[in-house]
Design a protein around this motif. Structure first.
Motif, mmCIF file in Angstrom:
data_model
loop_
_atom_site.group_PDB
_atom_site.id
_atom_site.type_symbol
_atom_site.label_atom_id
_atom_site.label_comp_id
_atom_site.label_asym_id
_atom_site.label_seq_id
_atom_site.Cartn_x
_atom_site.Cartn_y
_atom_site.Cartn_z
ATOM 1 N N GLY A 66 -59.521 -81.911 45.250
ATOM 2 C CA GLY A 66 -58.473 -82.933 45.421
ATOM 3 C C GLY A 66 -59.272 -84.176 44.743
ATOM 4 O O GLY A 66 -59.248 -85.246 45.376
ATOM 5 N N GLY A 67 -59.914 -84.147 43.568
ATOM 6 C CA GLY A 67 -60.447 -85.053 42.809
ATOM 7 C C GLY A 67 -61.589 -85.829 43.556
ATOM 8 O O GLY A 67 -61.865 -86.975 43.625
ATOM 9 N N GLY A 68 -62.313 -84.817 44.512
ATOM 10 C CA GLY A 68 -63.519 -85.321 45.149
ATOM 11 C C GLY A 68 -63.087 -86.062 46.632
ATOM 12 O O GLY A 68 -63.743 -86.457 47.287
ATOM 13 N N ARG A 69 -61.577 -85.930 46.799
ATOM 14 C CA ARG A 69 -61.277 -86.283 48.174
ATOM 15 C C ARG A 69 -60.718 -85.182 49.196
ATOM 16 O O ARG A 69 -60.250 -85.277 50.235
ATOM 17 N N CYS A 70 -60.692 -84.002 48.625
ATOM 18 C CA CYS A 70 -60.548 -82.799 49.257
ATOM 19 C C CYS A 70 -58.873 -82.840 49.809
ATOM 20 O O CYS A 70 -58.666 -83.464 51.070
ATOM 21 N N ASN A 71 -58.141 -82.171 49.507
ATOM 22 C CA ASN A 71 -56.597 -81.816 50.029
ATOM 23 C C ASN A 71 -56.772 -80.966 51.058
ATOM 24 O O ASN A 71 -56.603 -79.752 50.726
ATOM 25 N N PHE A 72 -57.267 -81.278 52.365
ATOM 26 C CA PHE A 72 -57.777 -80.279 53.102
ATOM 27 C C PHE A 72 -56.745 -79.436 54.024
ATOM 28 O O PHE A 72 -57.015 -78.463 54.565
ATOM 29 N N THR A 73 -55.534 -79.797 54.129
ATOM 30 C CA THR A 73 -54.426 -79.177 54.570
ATOM 31 C C THR A 73 -53.099 -79.748 54.234
ATOM 32 O O THR A 73 -53.192 -80.490 53.669
ATOM 33 N N TRP A 105 -49.852 -71.998 47.826
ATOM 34 C CA TRP A 105 -49.426 -72.845 47.062
ATOM 35 C C TRP A 105 -50.318 -74.116 46.589
ATOM 36 O O TRP A 105 -51.347 -74.372 47.532
ATOM 37 N N LEU A 106 -50.217 -74.955 45.658
ATOM 38 C CA LEU A 106 -50.862 -76.084 45.259
ATOM 39 C C LEU A 106 -50.558 -77.044 46.485
ATOM 40 O O LEU A 106 -49.415 -77.224 46.969
ATOM 41 N N GLY A 107 -51.546 -77.745 47.139
ATOM 42 C CA GLY A 107 -51.245 -78.685 48.188
ATOM 43 C C GLY A 107 -51.821 -78.747 49.399
ATOM 44 O O GLY A 107 -51.277 -79.150 50.456
ATOM 45 N N GLY A 108 -53.159 -78.010 49.392
ATOM 46 C CA GLY A 108 -54.022 -77.912 50.622
ATOM 47 C C GLY A 108 -53.611 -76.635 51.361
ATOM 48 O O GLY A 108 -54.077 -76.444 52.460
ATOM 49 N N TYR A 109 -52.761 -75.710 50.948
ATOM 50 C CA TYR A 109 -52.450 -74.545 51.628
ATOM 51 C C TYR A 109 -53.524 -73.608 51.771
ATOM 52 O O TYR A 109 -53.408 -72.769 52.466
ATOM 53 N N ASN A 110 -54.237 -73.569 50.466
ATOM 54 C CA ASN A 110 -55.299 -72.604 50.242
ATOM 55 C C ASN A 110 -56.398 -72.815 51.394
ATOM 56 O O ASN A 110 -56.829 -71.948 51.951
ATOM 57 N N PHE A 111 -56.982 -74.160 51.555
ATOM 58 C CA PHE A 111 -57.873 -74.611 52.703
ATOM 59 C C PHE A 111 -57.349 -74.143 53.941
ATOM 60 O O PHE A 111 -57.957 -73.594 54.806
ATOM 61 N N GLN A 112 -55.887 -74.315 54.034
ATOM 62 C CA GLN A 112 -55.392 -73.939 55.492
ATOM 63 C C GLN A 112 -55.555 -72.448 55.716
ATOM 64 O O GLN A 112 -55.941 -72.076 56.863
ATOM 65 N N TRP A 113 -55.531 -71.672 54.690
ATOM 66 C CA TRP A 113 -55.694 -70.061 54.916
ATOM 67 C C TRP A 113 -57.259 -70.036 55.337
ATOM 68 O O TRP A 113 -57.546 -69.070 56.077
ATOM 69 N N ALA A 114 -58.051 -70.503 54.487
ATOM 70 C CA ALA A 114 -59.328 -70.268 54.779
ATOM 71 C C ALA A 114 -59.633 -71.013 56.090
ATOM 72 O O ALA A 114 -60.482 -70.114 56.956
ATOM 73 N N TRP A 115 -59.330 -71.882 56.625
ATOM 74 C CA TRP A 115 -59.606 -72.273 58.215
ATOM 75 C C TRP A 115 -58.761 -71.350 58.919
ATOM 76 O O TRP A 115 -59.734 -71.028 59.943
ATOM 77 N N ALA A 116 -57.570 -70.884 58.848
ATOM 78 C CA ALA A 116 -57.190 -70.085 59.746
ATOM 79 C C ALA A 116 -57.682 -68.574 59.800
ATOM 80 O O ALA A 116 -58.009 -68.159 60.844
#
Ligand code: FDA
Length: 389
Positions: free
Chosen positions: A42-49, A369-380
């Motif tokens: 996220g350009g250093g700001r992390c699109n975390f979910t 998808w792009l937009g925080g979804y991949n981190f949400q899968w990692a967390w879940a």
């Protein structure tokens, strides 16, 4: 050394898993720092979910597999965690949540969570080999150049996908899964820019325009960015995950605007205006210039018949393009495919035929998808395995 749980990979999924697996758990990673992809995301700001994260936002051979884990650890659980750590955030667009300050806060939060849970973290540690016996998984490691052997009851594969090898991405999870007989589906780069023949869009490099990109499988309305090598921007990254080599992409410029009515209204109101001047009210001037190169955008608005305006709109709304390829794993944000979900329990992420072996995060055939979804899968998925262990 004997422990209960060894997690390979201190990325998003591995650290989340350790935070829930608790004591007698060790996370190892060959990198110098944990969560390097989180740090640069996220350009250093992390699109975390993403506030709207749902199973429909994921690509997998089995679209139902992700449902259980996503339902038991939602975006609201992660937002709550971020809040408890006092990390300020904001919504940028389309439900995408970013840190106000820095992605490093998310990394620090996860390291604190795993340490508070009693887990240990070893960096600059590489994996030599893994064998399974009566005592569990015996893993030979090399920690800062010295050999160490660990025997663990549970082994969690959390080393991610193949994207950005420069940052330390490897296919280790696929290799170990294959060693234990888990099927691995073909992998390919996802969320990746398209390339075109030499210099095709060079004159437009840097120009961005709202567009709808679609193919037979999906459609996305976001920005399209022309680059020296081809096309990028959110709409392109999104459709790239649904694209197969040799396929066309349909580009609909200005999907939100009824251009035909807008041009007809202007023809009525200011017919003396040049067509190209009017078009630059809606499209970037460099793009209009490029479209006009073939001599098709001549004259004043008053000179344009309805048929001519319609033909122009058709041209802007159904622009067919055939990418020659993608930028590949070098710049792809994710890896599509991976360890077949058929081999895993959707509730625990444990291998069905190999007790004590778990796979989480991007290594699994679940891609967001792009937009925080991949981190949400990692967390879940990390939470699912961590709580099951
Ligand atoms: P992850 O890649 O995070 O972690 C794997 C870990 O394993 C790494 O620490 C690595 O060093 C380690 N490892 C690998 N091989 C090893 C080996 N052989 N031995 C030891 N350790 C090994 N997603 C999103 O939701 N929002 C976003 O803003 C972004 N932005 C973004 C930007 C960029 C540039 C990229 C490349 C990716 C993103 N993503 C993203 C995607 C997101 O980063 C990715 O899906 C998750 O990090 C996946 O989490 P994992 O824990 O599965 O792997």
């Amino acid at each position: 050394m004997r422990i209960k749980t060894l997690i390979l990979g201190a990325g998003a999924a591995g650290m989340m898993c350790a935070a829930h697996a608790g004591g007698d758990c060790l996370v190892v990673d060959h990198a110098k720092s944990p969560g390097e992809k989180i740090r640069i995301s996220g350009g250093g700001r992390c699109n975390f979910t993403n506030m709207y994260a749902a199973p429909e936002n994921y690509i997998s051979q089995n679209p139902h597999f992700c449902k259980s884990a996503l339902a038991r650890y939602t975006q609201w659980d992660f937002i709550d965690l971020v809040g408890r750590h006092g990390i300020a955030w904001h919504e940028k667009t389309l439900g995408q949540l970013f840190c106000d300050d820095s992605a490093r806060q998310i990394v620090a939060m996860l390291v604190k969570e795993l340490r508070d849970a009693g887990a240990d973290l070893w960096l600059q540690t590489s994996v030599v080999d893994v064998v399974h016996g009566r005592d569990g998984y015996t893993v030979r490691l090399e920690r800062e150049g010295k050999p160490v052997t660990i025997t663990a009851q549970n082994l969690v594969l959390a080393t991610g996908g193949k994207s950005i090898p420069k940052m330390g991405a490897t296919g280790l999870a696929y290799d170990i899964a294959g060693q234990f007989g888990l099927p691995v589906l073909e992998t390919r780069p996802g969320l990746v820019p398209f390339t075109f023949g030499e210099g095709r869009f060079k004159p437009l490099a840097g120009v961005s325009v709202p567009a709808r990109l679609s193919n037979t499988a999906a459609s996305f309305d976001e920005a399209l960015l022309f680059t020296h090598r081809g096309l990028s921007g959110p709409a392109v990254l999104q459709i790239s995950s649904y694209w197969r080599e040799g396929e066309d992409i349909l580009v609909h410029l200005l999907p939100e605007l009824d251009l035909f009515s807008a041009l007809r209204a202007q023809r009525q109101a200011s017919g003396r205006k040049d067509l190209t001047t009017e078009l630059t009210r809606h499209l970037p001037a460099r793009l209009v210039e490029e479209l006009a190169q073939d001599g098709s955008l001549k004259g004043r608005l008053a000179d344009q018949s309805d048929a001519a305006l319609e033909a122009l709109c058709v041209r802007l709304h159904s622009w067919r393009l055939k990418p020659t390829g993608t930028e590949g794993y070098r710049t792809a944000e994710v890896t599509l495919g991976g360890i077949d979900t058929d081999a895993l329990s959707s509730r625990t992420m444990e291998a069905k035929t190999q007790p004590g072996l778990y796979v989480i995060g991007e290594a699994v055939d679940v891609t967001g998808w792009l937009g925080g979804y991949n981190f949400q899968w990692a967390w879940a998925s990390g939470h699912a395995a961590g709580t099951a262990i």
